[in-house]
Design a protein around this motif. Structure first.
Motif, PDB file in Angstrom:
ATOM      1  N   ASP A  94       0.798  -1.231   0.000  1.00 56.05           N
ATOM      2  CA  ASP A  94       0.000   0.000   0.000  1.00 56.05           C
ATOM      3  C   ASP A  94       0.829   1.280   0.000  1.00 56.05           C
ATOM      4  O   ASP A  94       0.280   2.368  -0.133  1.00 56.05           O
ATOM      5  CB  ASP A  94      -0.937   0.023   1.223  1.00 56.05           C
ATOM      6  CG  ASP A  94      -1.868  -1.180   1.245  1.00 56.05           C
ATOM      7  OD1 ASP A  94      -2.424  -1.504   0.178  1.00 56.05           O
ATOM      8  OD2 ASP A  94      -2.023  -1.792   2.315  1.00 56.05           O
ATOM      9  N   TYR A  95       2.108   1.167   0.164  1.00 50.80           N
ATOM     10  CA  TYR A  95       2.962   2.357   0.201  1.00 50.80           C
ATOM     11  C   TYR A  95       4.392   1.945  -0.117  1.00 50.80           C
ATOM     12  O   TYR A  95       4.700   0.771  -0.289  1.00 50.80           O
ATOM     13  CB  TYR A  95       2.895   3.037   1.583  1.00 50.80           C
ATOM     14  CG  TYR A  95       3.417   2.189   2.722  1.00 50.80           C
ATOM     15  CD1 TYR A  95       4.754   2.246   3.115  1.00 50.80           C
ATOM     16  CD2 TYR A  95       2.572   1.326   3.431  1.00 50.80           C
ATOM     17  CE1 TYR A  95       5.240   1.478   4.162  1.00 50.80           C
ATOM     18  CE2 TYR A  95       3.043   0.545   4.476  1.00 50.80           C
ATOM     19  CZ  TYR A  95       4.378   0.626   4.835  1.00 50.80           C
ATOM     20  OH  TYR A  95       4.857  -0.142   5.870  1.00 50.80           O
ATOM     21  N   ALA A  96       5.257   2.936  -0.197  1.00 52.45           N
ATOM     22  CA  ALA A  96       6.674   2.673  -0.439  1.00 52.45           C
ATOM     23  C   ALA A  96       7.492   3.725   0.285  1.00 52.45           C
ATOM     24  O   ALA A  96       7.035   4.869   0.471  1.00 52.45           O
ATOM     25  CB  ALA A  96       6.986   2.692  -1.928  1.00 52.45           C
ATOM     26  N   PHE A  97       8.677   3.357   0.712  1.00 51.70           N
ATOM     27  CA  PHE A  97       9.634   4.318   1.241  1.00 51.70           C
ATOM     28  C   PHE A  97      10.650   4.648   0.158  1.00 51.70           C
ATOM     29  O   PHE A  97      11.194   3.751  -0.497  1.00 51.70           O
ATOM     30  CB  PHE A  97      10.355   3.775   2.471  1.00 51.70           C
ATOM     31  CG  PHE A  97       9.543   3.856   3.730  1.00 51.70           C
ATOM     32  CD1 PHE A  97       9.209   5.080   4.287  1.00 51.70           C
ATOM     33  CD2 PHE A  97       9.106   2.697   4.360  1.00 51.70           C
ATOM     34  CE1 PHE A  97       8.461   5.157   5.443  1.00 51.70           C
ATOM     35  CE2 PHE A  97       8.354   2.760   5.518  1.00 51.70           C
ATOM     36  CZ  PHE A  97       8.021   4.001   6.058  1.00 51.70           C
ATOM     37  N   MET A  98      10.877   5.924  -0.010  1.00 46.79           N
ATOM     38  CA  MET A  98      11.905   6.387  -0.931  1.00 46.79           C
ATOM     39  C   MET A  98      13.073   6.915  -0.126  1.00 46.79           C
ATOM     40  O   MET A  98      12.883   7.715   0.796  1.00 46.79           O
ATOM     41  CB  MET A  98      11.350   7.499  -1.826  1.00 46.79           C
ATOM     42  CG  MET A  98      12.381   8.116  -2.746  1.00 46.79           C
ATOM     43  SD  MET A  98      11.672   9.473  -3.711  1.00 46.79           S
ATOM     44  CE  MET A  98      13.063   9.887  -4.736  1.00 46.79           C
ATOM     45  N   PHE A  99      14.272   6.446  -0.430  1.00 42.41           N
ATOM     46  CA  PHE A  99      15.492   6.914   0.228  1.00 42.41           C
ATOM     47  C   PHE A  99      16.333   7.641  -0.814  1.00 42.41           C
ATOM     48  O   PHE A  99      16.483   7.167  -1.945  1.00 42.41           O
ATOM     49  CB  PHE A  99      16.281   5.736   0.804  1.00 42.41           C
ATOM     50  CG  PHE A  99      15.553   4.981   1.871  1.00 42.41           C
ATOM     51  CD1 PHE A  99      15.691   5.317   3.211  1.00 42.41           C
ATOM     52  CD2 PHE A  99      14.711   3.916   1.533  1.00 42.41           C
ATOM     53  CE1 PHE A  99      15.007   4.617   4.191  1.00 42.41           C
ATOM     54  CE2 PHE A  99      14.027   3.213   2.513  1.00 42.41           C
ATOM     55  CZ  PHE A  99      14.176   3.570   3.846  1.00 42.41           C
ATOM     56  N   TYR A 100      16.873   8.765  -0.459  1.00 44.58           N
ATOM     57  CA  TYR A 100      17.751   9.484  -1.367  1.00 44.58           C
ATOM     58  C   TYR A 100      18.838  10.184  -0.568  1.00 44.58           C
ATOM     59  O   TYR A 100      18.680  10.475   0.619  1.00 44.58           O
ATOM     60  CB  TYR A 100      16.978  10.480  -2.235  1.00 44.58           C
ATOM     61  CG  TYR A 100      16.260  11.578  -1.482  1.00 44.58           C
ATOM     62  CD1 TYR A 100      16.846  12.828  -1.293  1.00 44.58           C
ATOM     63  CD2 TYR A 100      14.980  11.373  -0.973  1.00 44.58           C
ATOM     64  CE1 TYR A 100      16.192  13.846  -0.614  1.00 44.58           C
ATOM     65  CE2 TYR A 100      14.317  12.374  -0.296  1.00 44.58           C
ATOM     66  CZ  TYR A 100      14.919  13.609  -0.114  1.00 44.58           C
ATOM     67  OH  TYR A 100      14.263  14.604   0.568  1.00 44.58           O
ATOM     68  N   GLN A 101      19.955  10.448  -1.218  1.00 40.11           N
ATOM     69  CA  GLN A 101      21.076  11.109  -0.555  1.00 40.11           C
ATOM     70  C   GLN A 101      21.613  12.223  -1.433  1.00 40.11           C
ATOM     71  O   GLN A 101      21.562  12.146  -2.660  1.00 40.11           O
ATOM     72  CB  GLN A 101      22.177  10.117  -0.189  1.00 40.11           C
ATOM     73  CG  GLN A 101      22.635   9.192  -1.280  1.00 40.11           C
ATOM     74  CD  GLN A 101      23.512   8.062  -0.762  1.00 40.11           C
ATOM     75  OE1 GLN A 101      24.586   8.279  -0.214  1.00 40.11           O
ATOM     76  NE2 GLN A 101      23.053   6.821  -0.939  1.00 40.11           N
ATOM     77  N   VAL A 107      28.579  18.050   3.429  1.00 40.51           N
ATOM     78  CA  VAL A 107      27.807  17.116   4.258  1.00 40.51           C
ATOM     79  C   VAL A 107      26.887  16.301   3.362  1.00 40.51           C
ATOM     80  O   VAL A 107      26.133  16.858   2.554  1.00 40.51           O
ATOM     81  CB  VAL A 107      26.972  17.854   5.327  1.00 40.51           C
ATOM     82  CG1 VAL A 107      26.126  16.854   6.115  1.00 40.51           C
ATOM     83  CG2 VAL A 107      27.867  18.653   6.247  1.00 40.51           C
ATOM     84  N   VAL A 108      26.961  14.973   3.479  1.00 37.54           N
ATOM     85  CA  VAL A 108      26.060  14.088   2.755  1.00 37.54           C
ATOM     86  C   VAL A 108      24.931  13.675   3.692  1.00 37.54           C
ATOM     87  O   VAL A 108      25.184  13.236   4.821  1.00 37.54           O
ATOM     88  CB  VAL A 108      26.791  12.845   2.227  1.00 37.54           C
ATOM     89  CG1 VAL A 108      25.804  11.869   1.569  1.00 37.54           C
ATOM     90  CG2 VAL A 108      27.856  13.241   1.215  1.00 37.54           C
ATOM     91  N   SER A 109      23.701  13.841   3.226  1.00 32.03           N
ATOM     92  CA  SER A 109      22.520  13.498   4.031  1.00 32.03           C
ATOM     93  C   SER A 109      21.760  12.356   3.364  1.00 32.03           C
ATOM     94  O   SER A 109      21.573  12.358   2.144  1.00 32.03           O
ATOM     95  CB  SER A 109      21.597  14.709   4.171  1.00 32.03           C
ATOM     96  OG  SER A 109      22.249  15.774   4.816  1.00 32.03           O
ATOM     97  N   LEU A 110      21.334  11.405   4.180  1.00 29.18           N
ATOM     98  CA  LEU A 110      20.445  10.343   3.729  1.00 29.18           C
ATOM     99  C   LEU A 110      19.047  10.681   4.221  1.00 29.18           C
ATOM    100  O   LEU A 110      18.825  10.845   5.420  1.00 29.18           O
ATOM    101  CB  LEU A 110      20.885   8.983   4.274  1.00 29.18           C
ATOM    102  CG  LEU A 110      19.957   7.806   3.944  1.00 29.18           C
ATOM    103  CD1 LEU A 110      19.916   7.541   2.441  1.00 29.18           C
ATOM    104  CD2 LEU A 110      20.389   6.542   4.690  1.00 29.18           C
ATOM    105  N   MET A 111      18.101  10.782   3.292  1.00 29.91           N
ATOM    106  CA  MET A 111      16.739  11.183   3.606  1.00 29.91           C
ATOM    107  C   MET A 111      15.770  10.051   3.268  1.00 29.91           C
ATOM    108  O   MET A 111      16.074   9.160   2.470  1.00 29.91           O
ATOM    109  CB  MET A 111      16.362  12.438   2.806  1.00 29.91           C
ATOM    110  CG  MET A 111      17.377  13.563   2.846  1.00 29.91           C
ATOM    111  SD  MET A 111      17.574  14.282   4.496  1.00 29.91           S
ATOM    112  CE  MET A 111      15.959  15.082   4.690  1.00 29.91           C
ATOM    113  N   ALA A 112      14.570  10.128   3.846  1.00 30.46           N
ATOM    114  CA  ALA A 112      13.517   9.158   3.543  1.00 30.46           C
ATOM    115  C   ALA A 112      12.173   9.870   3.515  1.00 30.46           C
ATOM    116  O   ALA A 112      11.943  10.829   4.265  1.00 30.46           O
ATOM    117  CB  ALA A 112      13.492   8.038   4.578  1.00 30.46           C
ATOM    118  N   VAL A 113      11.308   9.408   2.642  1.00 32.34           N
ATOM    119  CA  VAL A 113       9.950   9.934   2.564  1.00 32.34           C
ATOM    120  C   VAL A 113       9.012   8.775   2.242  1.00 32.34           C
ATOM    121  O   VAL A 113       9.371   7.855   1.508  1.00 32.34           O
ATOM    122  CB  VAL A 113       9.844  11.059   1.501  1.00 32.34           C
ATOM    123  CG1 VAL A 113      10.157  10.518   0.114  1.00 32.34           C
ATOM    124  CG2 VAL A 113       8.490  11.723   1.541  1.00 32.34           C
TER     125      VAL A 113
END
Length: 512
Positions: A94-101, A107-113
């Motif tokens: 029913d949904y998905a997590f998207m990870f991006y950096q 500074v490198v950031s790892l994000m999720a939505v």
């Protein structure tokens, strides 16, 4: 006949009739704004719609297609920065997590939505982790892996600035992205850059697993091998050596057997430290017993060598083969596919397992790991692979099918006979294996009357391989990329396709 029927349960296949399978092929409209250099990832099927992530330069969006492959929505991902290094997805029903950096000011950031079934964000982006690196780099430093049942998600990075001691940071989450455990700094002693790390994976209990091989030189075989296990709630590695008796290893593949709480490591092996592939070496580690319960070598026989020699001698028949995918049955039996992949060049650069030069290996930075690659030439995720200034011809030939019981004993062998090549681009060659429940189908491009057509051969429950009629395209202008396709339902595959240099997608449905 009983011998070959093991494949029925091995791949969970139903009986396949003698009638030819029929298919339905539906295309999306080509978009001139989507040039062939676009990045994409097929996320999956939601409510009879198909979500595909696309990135072109600084633009990121998700295209939503219906069952007729009509574009019904195009959701701009405006929350993503212009210079995104990489995006990946963990998909649920029913949904998905998207990870991006991305990197900003050193500074490198790892994000999720979290995304809904229509590809729209349900949450604002959250920061998973950050790392100060100081210098600019467009290489990813974080990896995100998920367990087979998607109940566990792990984000991790490895600092390799000190070649003799890698530093791991791991973050373990549940399927709602709640943090379960974090390990801020965990060291792993390494010999040097000739050490080899397998792919990383986590089991359904959140345990991180990978292998480490040691070789004398960068162009030598693996002579020592270790399993490394980081239990879900610990901050240390549990190490177990696999003693190699009178043989050495090529690249080692890992597959987790979640049914039986076991870890399979498999790869081609060499007699001693020679450079002729002798056969397949299997090793299975049982977590409950905390020990290796299977270790064997299975040599290839003379007939299999002769059938797959290609441009080589029978003795060297398998020196161009690479293991691509492994399927494990609930009782621990497993099937693997390996394909002949190699390059030839009209310039000065060539590639093989033992060359110091490897055009497929990324540059090693502070957050890269592994040796200078013995990985398959088709290891790159992008379909747009080029050979630099030289004219490089990519070859993808026969597929060998090997089935083993739970103790690593060979049950059967067979092969898909094919021959593919392309110049300066590997995106149109190689294959995808699709299990529809009526057979294991090997999709690949083939030449027919000077036209490229989509071909497939089927592995039956009896272990036979049947060549089916080719799947006809609407016009010769459609060129498929089956290697990058994704099975989104039991009988449905989405295939990236080029139409006159524009990207589109084909929905292939097996009707029987």
């Amino acid at each position: 006949m009983q011998y070959f029927r093991h494949i029925l349960t091995l791949c969970s296949l139903a009986f396949i009739s003698n009638n030819l399978l029929s298919q339905k092929l539906t295309y999306s409209e080509p978009d001139r704004d989507e040039a062939r250099q676009i990045n994409f990832e097929i996320i999956g099927q939601y409510n009879n719609q198909y979500l595909i992530y696309k990135n072109y330069r600084s633009i990121n969006y998700i295209s939503v297609y219906n069952q007729e492959m009509k574009l019904v929505a195009k959701n701009d991902l405006t929350f993503m920065p212009e210079k995104t290094i990489e995006a990946s997805f963990v998909a649920y029903p029913d949904y998905a997590f998207m990870f991006y950096q991305f990197q900003k000011k050193g500074v490198v950031s790892l994000m999720a939505v979290k995304l809904d079934a229509n590809g729209k964000n349900l949450t604002e982006p959250i920061t998973i982790d950050t790392t100060i690196i100081g210098n600019f780099s467009d290489e990813k430093i974080y990896s995100v892996i998920a367990s087979e049942d998607k109940s566990q998600i792990m984000a991790f990075r490895i600092n390799t600035k000190n070649e003799r001691r890698y530093q791991f940071k791991t973050l373990l989450f549940d399927k709602e992205l709640n943090l379960k455990h974090s390990t801020q700094q965990l060291g792993l002693n390494m010999n040097d850059r000739n050490d080899f790390l397998t792919d990383f994976d986590i089991d359904n209990n959140g345990n991180m697993v990978f292998g480490r091989g040691i070789r004398v030189g960068s162009n030598d075989n693996i002579t020592k091998f270790f399993l490394l296990l980081k239990a879900a709630n610990t901050d240390s590695f549990h190490t177990r050596e696999l003693v190699l008796n009178n043989y050495s290893l090529d690249e080692v593949k890992l597959k987790i057997d979640n049914y039986n709480n076991r870890y399979l490591f498999t790869g081609f092996y060499y007699p001693g430290r020679k450079t002729v592939i002798e056969g397949v070496a299997n090793a299975i580690f049982d977590k409950a017993a905390d020990n290796w319960v299977v270790q064997n070598t299975v040599p290839f026989d003379a007939q299999l060598r002769e059938d797959n020699r290609g441009p080589n001698t029978a003795k060297n028949a398998f020196n161009d083969f690479y293991i691509h995918d492994i399927t494990i049955r609930s009782d621990g039996a497993f099937l693997m596919n390996a394909e002949s992949n190699y390059t030839t060049s009209r310039g000065s650069m060539t590639y093989n397992r033992w060359n110091m030069f490897n055009p497929f290996a990324p540059p090693l930075g502070y957050y890269s790991w592994g040796g200078m690659g013995w990985g398959s030439p088709w290891g790159l995720r992008s379909p747009w692979s080029y050979g630099g200034n030289d004219i490089t011809r990519y070859h993808a030939e026969n597929i060998i099918i090997l089935a083993f019981d739970k103790n690593g004993k060979m049950l059967l062998t067979n092969q898909v006979i094919k021959s593919q090549l392309d110049d300066n681009n590997s995106g149109m060659i190689s294959y995808q294996a699709v299990n529809t429940g009526a057979g294991l189908h090997y999709l690949y491009n083939d030449q027919e009357a000077r036209n490229t057509v989509l071909a497939y051969q089927t592995l039956t429950p009896e272990g036979r391989v049947i060549r089916n009629p080719t799947i006809k395209s609407q016009t010769r202008d459609y060129k498929f990329m089956p290697r990058f396709s994704k099975q989104v339902d039991r009988k449905v595959v989405i295939i990236p396709t080029l139409y006159r240099n524009s990207l589109c997608f084909a929905r292939l449905e097996f009707l029987k």
